[in-house]
Design a protein around this motif. Structure first.
Motif, short mmCIF file in Angstrom:
data_model
loop_
_atom_site.label_atom_id
_atom_site.label_comp_id
_atom_site.label_asym_id
_atom_site.label_seq_id
_atom_site.Cartn_x
_atom_site.Cartn_y
_atom_site.Cartn_z
N GLN A 10 14.53 -3.76 26.36
CA GLN A 10 15.71 -2.96 26.01
C GLN A 10 16.57 -3.60 24.92
O GLN A 10 17.49 -2.95 24.42
CB GLN A 10 16.56 -2.74 27.26
CG GLN A 10 15.83 -1.96 28.32
CD GLN A 10 16.62 -1.88 29.62
OE1 GLN A 10 17.50 -2.69 29.88
NE2 GLN A 10 16.28 -0.91 30.44
N HIS A 11 16.29 -4.84 24.57
CA HIS A 11 17.12 -5.53 23.59
C HIS A 11 16.90 -4.93 22.20
O HIS A 11 15.77 -4.81 21.73
CB HIS A 11 16.79 -7.02 23.58
CG HIS A 11 17.84 -7.85 22.94
ND1 HIS A 11 18.01 -7.91 21.58
CD2 HIS A 11 18.80 -8.64 23.48
CE1 HIS A 11 19.02 -8.71 21.29
NE2 HIS A 11 19.51 -9.16 22.43
N PRO A 12 17.99 -4.58 21.50
CA PRO A 12 17.83 -3.91 20.21
C PRO A 12 17.26 -4.81 19.10
O PRO A 12 16.72 -4.31 18.12
CB PRO A 12 19.26 -3.46 19.86
CG PRO A 12 20.15 -4.32 20.67
CD PRO A 12 19.38 -4.69 21.91
N HIS A 13 17.37 -6.14 19.24
CA HIS A 13 16.91 -7.05 18.18
C HIS A 13 15.61 -7.76 18.53
O HIS A 13 15.18 -8.63 17.78
CB HIS A 13 18.00 -8.07 17.87
CG HIS A 13 19.28 -7.44 17.43
ND1 HIS A 13 19.41 -6.73 16.25
CD2 HIS A 13 20.49 -7.37 18.02
CE1 HIS A 13 20.63 -6.27 16.13
NE2 HIS A 13 21.32 -6.65 17.20
N ALA A 14 14.98 -7.40 19.64
CA ALA A 14 13.71 -8.01 20.00
C ALA A 14 12.62 -7.50 19.06
O ALA A 14 12.57 -6.31 18.74
CB ALA A 14 13.36 -7.69 21.45
N PRO A 15 11.74 -8.38 18.60
CA PRO A 15 10.64 -7.94 17.73
C PRO A 15 9.73 -6.95 18.45
O PRO A 15 9.54 -7.03 19.66
CB PRO A 15 9.89 -9.24 17.42
CG PRO A 15 10.80 -10.35 17.79
CD PRO A 15 11.73 -9.82 18.83
N TRP A 16 9.15 -6.04 17.69
CA TRP A 16 8.32 -5.00 18.31
C TRP A 16 7.09 -5.58 18.99
O TRP A 16 6.65 -5.07 20.01
CB TRP A 16 7.94 -3.92 17.28
CG TRP A 16 7.06 -4.39 16.16
CD1 TRP A 16 7.45 -4.89 14.95
CD2 TRP A 16 5.64 -4.38 16.15
NE1 TRP A 16 6.36 -5.20 14.18
CE2 TRP A 16 5.23 -4.89 14.90
CE3 TRP A 16 4.66 -4.00 17.05
CZ2 TRP A 16 3.90 -5.04 14.54
CZ3 TRP A 16 3.33 -4.14 16.69
CH2 TRP A 16 2.96 -4.65 15.45
N ALA B 29 5.84 -7.44 26.45
CA ALA B 29 6.68 -7.30 27.64
C ALA B 29 6.37 -5.99 28.35
O ALA B 29 6.26 -5.95 29.59
CB ALA B 29 8.16 -7.36 27.25
N GLY B 30 6.21 -4.91 27.60
CA GLY B 30 5.91 -3.61 28.20
C GLY B 30 4.58 -3.60 28.92
O GLY B 30 4.47 -3.09 30.04
N ILE B 31 3.55 -4.17 28.30
CA ILE B 31 2.23 -4.22 28.94
C ILE B 31 2.29 -5.06 30.21
O ILE B 31 1.71 -4.69 31.24
CB ILE B 31 1.18 -4.74 27.95
CG1 ILE B 31 0.92 -3.69 26.87
CG2 ILE B 31 -0.11 -5.12 28.66
CD1 ILE B 31 0.05 -4.17 25.73
N SER B 32 3.00 -6.18 30.15
CA SER B 32 3.11 -7.05 31.33
C SER B 32 3.79 -6.33 32.49
O SER B 32 3.31 -6.35 33.62
CB SER B 32 3.88 -8.32 30.99
OG SER B 32 3.22 -9.06 30.00
N VAL C 184 5.79 -13.77 24.97
CA VAL C 184 7.11 -13.28 24.59
C VAL C 184 7.97 -14.42 24.04
O VAL C 184 8.66 -14.25 23.04
CB VAL C 184 7.79 -12.59 25.80
CG1 VAL C 184 9.28 -12.45 25.60
CG2 VAL C 184 7.17 -11.22 26.04
N ARG C 185 7.91 -15.58 24.67
CA ARG C 185 8.69 -16.73 24.18
C ARG C 185 8.23 -17.15 22.79
O ARG C 185 9.02 -17.61 21.97
CB ARG C 185 8.58 -17.91 25.14
CG ARG C 185 9.38 -17.74 26.40
CD ARG C 185 9.17 -18.95 27.31
NE ARG C 185 9.62 -18.69 28.63
CZ ARG C 185 10.87 -18.82 29.04
NH1 ARG C 185 11.79 -19.22 28.19
NH2 ARG C 185 11.20 -18.57 30.27
N LYS C 186 6.93 -17.02 22.54
CA LYS C 186 6.39 -17.39 21.24
C LYS C 186 6.77 -16.39 20.15
O LYS C 186 7.01 -16.76 19.01
CB LYS C 186 4.86 -17.48 21.35
CG LYS C 186 4.18 -18.18 20.24
CD LYS C 186 2.71 -18.31 20.55
CE LYS C 186 2.13 -19.44 19.76
NZ LYS C 186 0.72 -19.65 20.05
N LEU C 187 6.86 -15.11 20.51
CA LEU C 187 7.10 -14.05 19.53
C LEU C 187 8.59 -13.72 19.31
O LEU C 187 8.92 -13.02 18.37
CB LEU C 187 6.38 -12.76 19.98
CG LEU C 187 4.86 -12.83 20.05
CD1 LEU C 187 4.32 -11.59 20.73
CD2 LEU C 187 4.27 -12.99 18.66
N THR C 188 9.45 -14.19 20.20
CA THR C 188 10.86 -13.80 20.17
C THR C 188 11.74 -14.99 19.78
O THR C 188 11.51 -16.11 20.27
CB THR C 188 11.29 -13.29 21.56
OG1 THR C 188 10.37 -12.31 21.99
CG2 THR C 188 12.68 -12.70 21.53
#
Length: 128
Positions: free
Chosen positions: A33-39, A45-48, A82-86
């Motif tokens: 839901q975070h507006p600045h999170a990379p796609w 996150a969604g798949i997980s 997610v930690r690696k990509l964000t």
């Protein structure tokens, strides 16, 4: 160690594990839901999260131990990616305790109080 003390230790560890898993799931939800999170991070996150809540899984959850282990594995790998990509500031914001619902905060407080009790010596009441 007596049997009741072992049971309390197991119960405390299981509450700790539950609280940690719920924290990670909530972090993934917040990143979605975070507006600045990379796609890319949002996709991971969604798949997980979808795998965890989906009734269709590679190893059904009703199979003891193994069924839960694949869920924890997906959660672990999802959080690593997610930690690696964000960016770190976004992850820190999503992991912030103020973003947690009341249930997770209550579990966290119980977990912390259980650790304080374990650190206290049973006879003297002094922290070890």
């Amino acid at each position: 160690m007596s049997a009741p003390k072992q049971d309390r230790g197991r119960l405390a560890k299981s509450k700790q594990s539950l609280a940690a898993a719920l924290d990670r799931i909530w972090t993934l939800k917040c990143l979605l839901q975070h507006p600045h999170a990379p796609w890319r991070a949002r996709i991971v996150a969604g798949i997980s999260v979808m795998y965890l809540v989906s009734p269709i899984q590679l190893i059904p959850t009703f199979i003891p131990v193994i069924g839960q282990m694949d869920d924890l594995f997906v959660l672990y790998v999802g959080m690593k990616l997610v930690r690696k990509l964000t960016p770190k500031d976004i992850v820190d914001e999503c992991e912030s305790p103020c973003n947690r619902p009341a249930l997770l905060q209550r579990l966290r407080r119980q977990h912390e109080s259980a650790h304080e009790l374990e650190a206290t010596h049973p006879l003297t009441g002094v922290n070890s």
